[in-house]
Write a protein that holds these residues in place. Structure first.
Motif, short mmCIF file in Angstrom:
data_model
loop_
_atom_site.label_atom_id
_atom_site.label_comp_id
_atom_site.label_asym_id
_atom_site.label_seq_id
_atom_site.Cartn_x
_atom_site.Cartn_y
_atom_site.Cartn_z
N UNK A 138 32.75 -12.84 10.99
CA UNK A 138 32.13 -13.61 12.18
C UNK A 138 32.31 -13.17 13.67
N UNK A 139 31.44 -12.88 14.44
CA UNK A 139 31.61 -12.28 15.74
C UNK A 139 31.60 -13.29 16.81
N UNK A 140 32.37 -12.92 17.87
CA UNK A 140 32.61 -13.87 18.88
C UNK A 140 31.57 -13.96 19.92
N UNK A 141 30.93 -15.06 20.49
CA UNK A 141 29.93 -14.99 21.61
C UNK A 141 30.74 -15.10 22.89
N UNK A 142 30.37 -14.22 23.59
CA UNK A 142 30.98 -13.93 25.12
C UNK A 142 30.03 -14.26 26.10
N UNK A 171 27.28 -22.30 12.46
CA UNK A 171 27.89 -21.81 13.91
C UNK A 171 28.69 -20.75 13.92
N UNK A 172 28.65 -19.83 12.80
CA UNK A 172 29.05 -18.41 12.76
C UNK A 172 27.94 -17.42 13.03
N UNK A 173 28.44 -16.59 13.82
CA UNK A 173 27.33 -15.29 14.10
C UNK A 173 27.72 -14.08 13.13
N UNK A 174 26.76 -13.68 12.40
CA UNK A 174 27.08 -12.52 11.41
C UNK A 174 26.13 -11.55 11.80
N UNK A 175 26.78 -10.21 11.60
CA UNK A 175 25.89 -8.96 11.90
C UNK A 175 25.29 -8.55 10.49
N UNK A 194 13.68 -19.37 0.49
CA UNK A 194 13.88 -19.89 1.90
C UNK A 194 15.37 -19.50 2.79
N UNK A 195 14.98 -19.18 3.98
CA UNK A 195 16.12 -18.90 4.82
C UNK A 195 16.45 -20.17 5.71
N UNK A 196 16.03 -21.44 5.36
CA UNK A 196 15.65 -22.70 6.01
C UNK A 196 16.87 -23.35 6.63
N UNK A 197 18.28 -22.64 6.13
CA UNK A 197 19.23 -23.30 6.62
C UNK A 197 20.15 -22.70 7.83
N UNK A 198 19.36 -21.55 8.27
CA UNK A 198 19.95 -20.84 9.51
C UNK A 198 18.90 -20.15 10.14
N UNK A 199 19.05 -20.11 11.47
CA UNK A 199 18.29 -19.33 12.65
C UNK A 199 18.48 -17.99 11.94
N UNK A 200 17.84 -16.99 12.34
CA UNK A 200 17.98 -15.56 12.29
C UNK A 200 17.33 -15.14 13.71
N UNK A 201 18.31 -13.89 14.17
CA UNK A 201 17.73 -13.49 15.45
C UNK A 201 17.68 -11.74 15.27
N UNK A 223 20.62 -27.37 15.03
CA UNK A 223 20.59 -25.88 15.93
C UNK A 223 20.64 -26.29 17.28
N UNK A 224 20.21 -27.38 17.73
CA UNK A 224 20.51 -27.80 19.18
C UNK A 224 18.96 -27.52 20.16
N UNK A 225 18.13 -26.58 19.46
CA UNK A 225 17.00 -26.20 20.24
C UNK A 225 16.01 -27.25 20.42
N UNK A 226 15.82 -28.34 19.41
CA UNK A 226 14.84 -29.27 19.66
C UNK A 226 15.14 -29.98 20.82
N UNK A 227 16.67 -30.34 21.02
CA UNK A 227 17.06 -31.20 22.03
C UNK A 227 16.89 -30.45 23.42
#
Length: 315
Positions: free
Chosen positions: A157-161, A144-148, A206-213, A242-246
């Protein structure tokens, strides 16, 4: 339109063959895939199914990826999800062998959806002259931390606005302009080397533990900015986190029967609310293993992709 779920079945690995795993997934042609094993016999239908012999080029052309690039250039928000069990070929489908080795340039035939899309974007840019400006950003969401992944220096970690005009966005993320295939692939490699990779029993790369955007912005004018977003989702055995499936399960219900869609449950679904739920155009690539040992996750991935077909968007 609805999301276009496509399925890619990877070959059995040497390890799976040596230990005697059975192949339980078969492509039937015309977008149908059949799963046959003890107590399981099911057929699923999709926009397209790519079997173990399908080339990277065939996946790019047959999935509708070229049309998605053109829609992004025309100002639409477009997203590509690659999802499935860790080790099922998600990262290979998106990037080819780039993630495995930065020392040897990949054979052109092995390039993934991303590099082929870059080439297509640059062709569009050249044909439109100076009207089209291209820029890219690369984010990782980990715990749940966003990294650039493009910013120099130690990753933080960068904030989500949220704003009325932009919706959810990442504050202070770096966006880099590019004009050549070499420069964009260099950015991709640079970002990939900064990812938090995790050793895994199925796939040590694997990058399986985290989604990448990975977001590409194509802007012909300030009022008409399209985006092309590539998401390498967590392995399906962990994607529940990640919540996306729900979100997709709820979106697939008829409108009259829907409850609140919990986009705010995770940073990934907040960032992708537009793609998941309404004003975007989405291509979903479900990657599966044909091995009998992976039967449970393969069925889970196919059911998930089937539900996604029922989501209707209004881009």
């Amino acid at each position: 339109p609805r999301p276009r779920p496509t399925v890619r079945v990877r070959p059995l690995t040497g390890t799976e063959t040596r230990r005697g795993d059975q192949q339980v997934v078969h492509s039937l042609g015309d977008g149908a895939v059949h799963v046959s094993a003890a107590r399981h016999d099911a057929t699923f239908g999709f926009s397209a199914v790519f079997d173990a012999g399908a080339s990277q080029e065939a996946v790019f052309e047959g999935s509708g990826m070229r049309q998605l690039v053109e829609l992004a250039v025309d100002g639409f928000s477009c997203t590509v999800f690659a999802f499935g069990q860790t080790g099922s070929g998600k990262t290979y489908t998106l990037m080819g062998p780039l993630a495995q080795s930065g020392s040897q340039p990949a054979s052109p035939a092995l390039l993934g959806l991303m590099q082929r899309s870059f080439t297509c974007l640059l062709e569009q840019s050249r044909s439109r002259g100076s009207d089209l400006a291209l820029s890219a950003s690369y984010l990782e969401i980990y715990n749940e931390q966003i990294r650039d992944l493009l910013s120099p220096g130690p990753p933080c970690a960068l904030p989500l606005r949220w704003s009325k005009t932009r919706g959810f966005y990442v504050e202070n993320q770096l966006s880099v302009e590019f004009e050549s295939l070499e420069s964009i692939v260099s950015l991709l490699l640079q970002g990939s080397q900064r990812r938090r990779t995790s050793a895994h029993a199925l796939n040590r790369h694997s990058a399986g533990l985290h989604p990448l955007t990975w977001v590409l912005q194509a802007s012909a004018c300030p009022s008409k900015q399209g985006t092309l977003c590539f998401v390498d989702l967590a392995g399906s055995e962990r994607v529940k986190e990640t919540g996306s499936r729900h979100c997709i399960s709820l979106l697939a219900k008829p409108r009259g029967k829907r409850t609140h869609i919990p986009y705010r449950d995770s940073k990934l679904t907040r960032l992708l609310a537009r793609s998941l739920g309404g004003s975007g155009i989405t291509l979903m690539v479900a990657c599966i293993s044909p091995s009998s040992r992976c039967l449970s996750e393969t069925l889970s991935t196919l059911h998930y992709a089937s539900r996604a077909r029922r989501v209707t968007t209004r881009p």
